[in-house]
Design an enzyme around this catalytic site. Structure first.
Site, mmCIF file in Angstrom:
data_model
loop_
_atom_site.group_PDB
_atom_site.id
_atom_site.type_symbol
_atom_site.label_atom_id
_atom_site.label_comp_id
_atom_site.label_asym_id
_atom_site.label_seq_id
_atom_site.Cartn_x
_atom_site.Cartn_y
_atom_site.Cartn_z
ATOM 1 N N SER A 28 -28.844 13.569 123.191
ATOM 2 C CA SER A 28 -29.312 12.181 123.101
ATOM 3 C C SER A 28 -28.880 11.385 124.325
ATOM 4 C CB SER A 28 -28.775 11.516 121.831
ATOM 5 O OG SER A 28 -27.372 11.566 121.793
ATOM 6 N N ARG B 256 -26.049 -2.796 133.434
ATOM 7 C CA ARG B 256 -27.015 -2.323 134.448
ATOM 8 C C ARG B 256 -27.148 -3.284 135.614
ATOM 9 N NH1 ARG B 256 -30.768 -2.301 129.702
ATOM 10 N NH2 ARG B 256 -29.847 -0.234 129.537
ATOM 11 N N GLY C 274 -30.781 14.852 163.454
ATOM 12 C CA GLY C 274 -30.044 16.020 162.959
ATOM 13 C C GLY C 274 -28.665 15.649 162.464
ATOM 14 N N GLU D 225 -27.197 4.574 132.842
ATOM 15 C CA GLU D 225 -27.367 3.271 132.160
ATOM 16 C C GLU D 225 -28.840 2.943 131.929
ATOM 17 O OE1 GLU D 225 -24.692 0.104 132.775
ATOM 18 O OE2 GLU D 225 -23.175 1.385 133.680
HETATM 19 C C1 LIG Z 1 -23.216 10.903 136.862
HETATM 20 C C2 LIG Z 1 -23.533 10.426 135.491
HETATM 21 C C3 LIG Z 1 -22.682 9.510 134.869
HETATM 22 C C4 LIG Z 1 -22.952 9.065 133.575
HETATM 23 N N1 LIG Z 1 -22.074 8.224 132.952
HETATM 24 C C5 LIG Z 1 -22.237 7.939 131.632
HETATM 25 C C6 LIG Z 1 -21.230 7.220 130.902
HETATM 26 O O1 LIG Z 1 -20.202 6.819 131.451
HETATM 27 N N2 LIG Z 1 -21.428 7.013 129.581
HETATM 28 C C7 LIG Z 1 -22.535 7.453 128.925
HETATM 29 O O2 LIG Z 1 -22.630 7.216 127.719
HETATM 30 N N3 LIG Z 1 -23.497 8.125 129.585
HETATM 31 C C8 LIG Z 1 -23.384 8.381 130.914
HETATM 32 N N4 LIG Z 1 -24.341 9.085 131.593
HETATM 33 C C9 LIG Z 1 -25.540 9.536 130.881
HETATM 34 C C10 LIG Z 1 -26.805 8.820 131.320
HETATM 35 O O3 LIG Z 1 -26.801 7.505 130.850
HETATM 36 C C11 LIG Z 1 -28.003 9.649 130.814
HETATM 37 O O4 LIG Z 1 -28.029 10.827 131.603
HETATM 38 C C12 LIG Z 1 -29.290 8.895 130.921
HETATM 39 O O5 LIG Z 1 -29.326 7.845 129.983
HETATM 40 C C13 LIG Z 1 -30.513 9.800 130.696
HETATM 41 O O6 LIG Z 1 -30.358 10.595 129.561
HETATM 42 P P1 LIG Z 1 -30.655 12.180 129.653
HETATM 43 O O7 LIG Z 1 -29.863 12.696 130.785
HETATM 44 O O8 LIG Z 1 -30.426 12.768 128.333
HETATM 45 O O9 LIG Z 1 -32.189 12.282 130.047
HETATM 46 P P2 LIG Z 1 -33.439 12.227 129.031
HETATM 47 O O10 LIG Z 1 -33.288 11.081 128.104
HETATM 48 O O11 LIG Z 1 -33.661 13.570 128.472
HETATM 49 O O12 LIG Z 1 -34.609 11.881 130.053
HETATM 50 C C14 LIG Z 1 -35.228 12.864 130.885
HETATM 51 C C15 LIG Z 1 -36.462 12.233 131.535
HETATM 52 O O13 LIG Z 1 -37.387 11.831 130.506
HETATM 53 C C16 LIG Z 1 -37.736 10.480 130.670
HETATM 54 N N5 LIG Z 1 -37.933 9.852 129.352
HETATM 55 C C17 LIG Z 1 -37.158 9.985 128.241
HETATM 56 N N6 LIG Z 1 -37.663 9.238 127.244
HETATM 57 C C18 LIG Z 1 -38.775 8.627 127.732
HETATM 58 C C19 LIG Z 1 -39.730 7.718 127.193
HETATM 59 N N7 LIG Z 1 -39.632 7.256 125.944
HETATM 60 N N8 LIG Z 1 -40.749 7.309 127.999
HETATM 61 C C20 LIG Z 1 -40.861 7.754 129.265
HETATM 62 N N9 LIG Z 1 -39.972 8.588 129.833
HETATM 63 C C21 LIG Z 1 -38.943 9.026 129.079
HETATM 64 C C22 LIG Z 1 -36.533 9.847 131.388
HETATM 65 O O14 LIG Z 1 -36.920 8.663 132.094
HETATM 66 C C23 LIG Z 1 -36.116 10.974 132.336
HETATM 67 O O15 LIG Z 1 -36.886 10.910 133.510
HETATM 68 C C24 LIG Z 1 -24.115 9.514 132.898
HETATM 69 C C25 LIG Z 1 -24.968 10.410 133.532
HETATM 70 C C26 LIG Z 1 -24.684 10.880 134.801
HETATM 71 C C27 LIG Z 1 -25.612 11.881 135.435
#
Ligand SMILES: Cc1cc2nc3c(=O)[nH]c(=O)nc-3n(C[C@H](O)[C@H](O)[C@H](O)COP(=O)(O)OP(=O)(O)OC[C@H]3O[C@@H](n4cnc5c(N)ncnc54)[C@H](O)[C@@H]3O)c2cc1C
Length: 389
Positions: free
Chosen positions: A140, A253, A350, A373
């Site tokens: 999630s 954000r 480069g 976020e």
């Molecule tokens: C370096 C890093 C630091 C982070 N720090 C934190 C933190 O401190 N605390 C925390 O809680 N989380 C943190 N996160 C998590 C981050 O918030 C999530 O990775 C992010 O919200 C996306 O979730 P997901 O990776 O599961 O991607 P997914 O939700 O699986 O999304 C994958 C793709 O599908 C697209 N997508 C999904 N749903 C829809 C929709 N309804 N309509 C259109 N497009 C959609 C998304 O835009 C994305 O391009 C961090 C992530 C990273 C990489």
């Protein structure tokens, strides 16, 4: 009439008060002096240099909005934005450390903590304790409220079981805001925010991710195996954690927007100084009009992004609606950061492609702005909802 009119005319968004300007300049001077020499090594080792965190606390950037009565800076959200921007101009990895501490963790404690929680945690957060914000899980991310982490009340305390993923500051934090569902039958209305200390039984910090960018910032898995949390450590009300999460992230954000404009400014700084020095065809490459126009376009985009970020932060401080503006500022500033960092790589030629020079790192770091976020697609969804109802 003239005087009256000028008294009513709001100041330009980029006009800083004396206090704001001194604060931003002191943070940037610190970053330039203390962080810049460490950037490459921290990126390579994927680790924050020893001693740096203590210096950030001494500087006063780890408890910016905490009232002075709890030992903090007693400043505004806008000050947090200025600090994140100034630090990220030098290193966006340290920028996100400062950002999560102030715009997510402290922000949530100030807004949702009762007096007992504030007295227990705010003085520590201002003095030496790093915070983390644990919402996302493996299954999630965008659909954060579909979380699988559960909490149940047993023997007068809460027990949390589940796993969080991607948690920024996981390695360094001692206080974690953890979201778990206490009543899955009620869907998102079961989500509750808990304050978990590193030493609580049943809680461990797991694997640290090996990342493309912001490598010095730790991103960790958190494991909860019947983790025992006192009842007094519920942040806000039971079942109202979804509100804590949404409202904190809406503000957070803007901080990511600040990280991205700082990054873009850093990339532009490097591009300007390099193109003035580098000679081809007998003159500095900055003398070619094509290069000048590329720099001018980057500066224009950066100015627009900064106005979006500052406007969102000022709206938030003035308690006016800012949801759409915050989503816009995050989308635009993260795209500008990627474009400006990419241009900087191009203008270094480069040399832009190798680690001896600073711009390839900024290009890698920029990518995260469109992901965490709330991804760009999710921000677009927020804006479209406001437009279309
Ligand atoms: C370096 C890093 C630091 C982070 N720090 C934190 C933190 O401190 N605390 C925390 O809680 N989380 C943190 N996160 C998590 C981050 O918030 C999530 O990775 C992010 O919200 C996306 O979730 P997901 O990776 O599961 O991607 P997914 O939700 O699986 O999304 C994958 C793709 O599908 C697209 N997508 C999904 N749903 C829809 C929709 N309804 N309509 C259109 N497009 C959609 C998304 O835009 C994305 O391009 C961090 C992530 C990273 C990489």
């Amino acid at each position: 009439m003239t005087t009256q009119h000028s008294e009513l005319t709001p100041q330009a968004l980029t006009t800083l008060s004396e206090d704001e300007r001194l604060f931003r300049d002191s943070v940037y001077e610190f970053a330039d002096r203390e962080i810049r020499p460490l950037v490459r090594e921290m990126d390579e080792q994927a680790k924050i240099a020893p001693g740096l965190i203590a210096k950030l606390f001494d500087l006063g950037v780890m408890g910016i909005e905490i009232p002075e009565s709890y030992g903090g800076g007693g400043a505004s959200f806008f000050h947090s934005v200025l600090a994140v921007e100034a630090v990220s101009r030098v290193d966006p990895s340290i920028g996100v450390l400062v950002d999560v501490q102030n715009t997510l963790v402290i922000n949530a404690l100030l807004k949702w903590g009762n007096e007992e929680i504030k007295q227990r945690y705010l003085p520590k957060m201002a003095a030496n304790t790093i915070g983390a914000y644990a919402l996302s899980e493996a299954g999630s991310g965008s659909d954060a409220f579909a979380m699988a982490t559960r909490a149940a009340e047993r023997d007068g305390e809460w027990q949390i079981s589940g796993r969080k993923l991607w948690i920024t500051n996981g390695n360094e934090a001692n206080l974690f805001i953890v979201f778990a569902n206490v009543n899955p039958a009620e869907g998102y209305r079961g989500i509750t925010a808990f304050l978990v200390e590193r030493g609580f039984p049943g809680f461990t910090v797991g694997k640290k991710e090996d990342k493309l960018g912001i490598r010095a910032s730790s991103t960790c898995e958190l494991l909860f195996d019947g983790c025992r949390v006192p009842r007094a450590n519920v942040l806000g009300e039971v079942g109202k954690g979804y509100k804590v999460a949404i409202e904190t992230l809406n503000e957070g954000r803007i901080g990511i927007g600040a990280q991205m404009i700082g990054l873009a400014q850093g990339a532009l700084d490097h591009a300007i100084s390099y193109t003035r020095e580098r000679k081809q065809f007998g003159k500095a490459i900055a003398e070619f009009q094509a290069v000048q126009h590329q720099l001018a376009r980057a500066a224009t985009e950066l100015e627009a992004a900064r106005l979006l970020v500052y406007n969102s932060a000022r709206l938030r401080d003035q308690k006016q609606p800012f949801l759409t503006e915050a989503a816009m500022c995050k989308i635009f500033s993260s795209e500008v950061a990627e474009r400006v960092a990419s241009l900087a790589v191009n203008l270094f030629g480069g040399y832009g492609f190798v680690k001896d020079y600073p711009v390839e790192k900024l290009y890698r770091d920029a990518k995260i702005g469109q992901i965490y976020e709330g991804t760009t697609n999710l921000q677009l969804q927020t804006i479209a909802k406001q437009l279309l109802g």
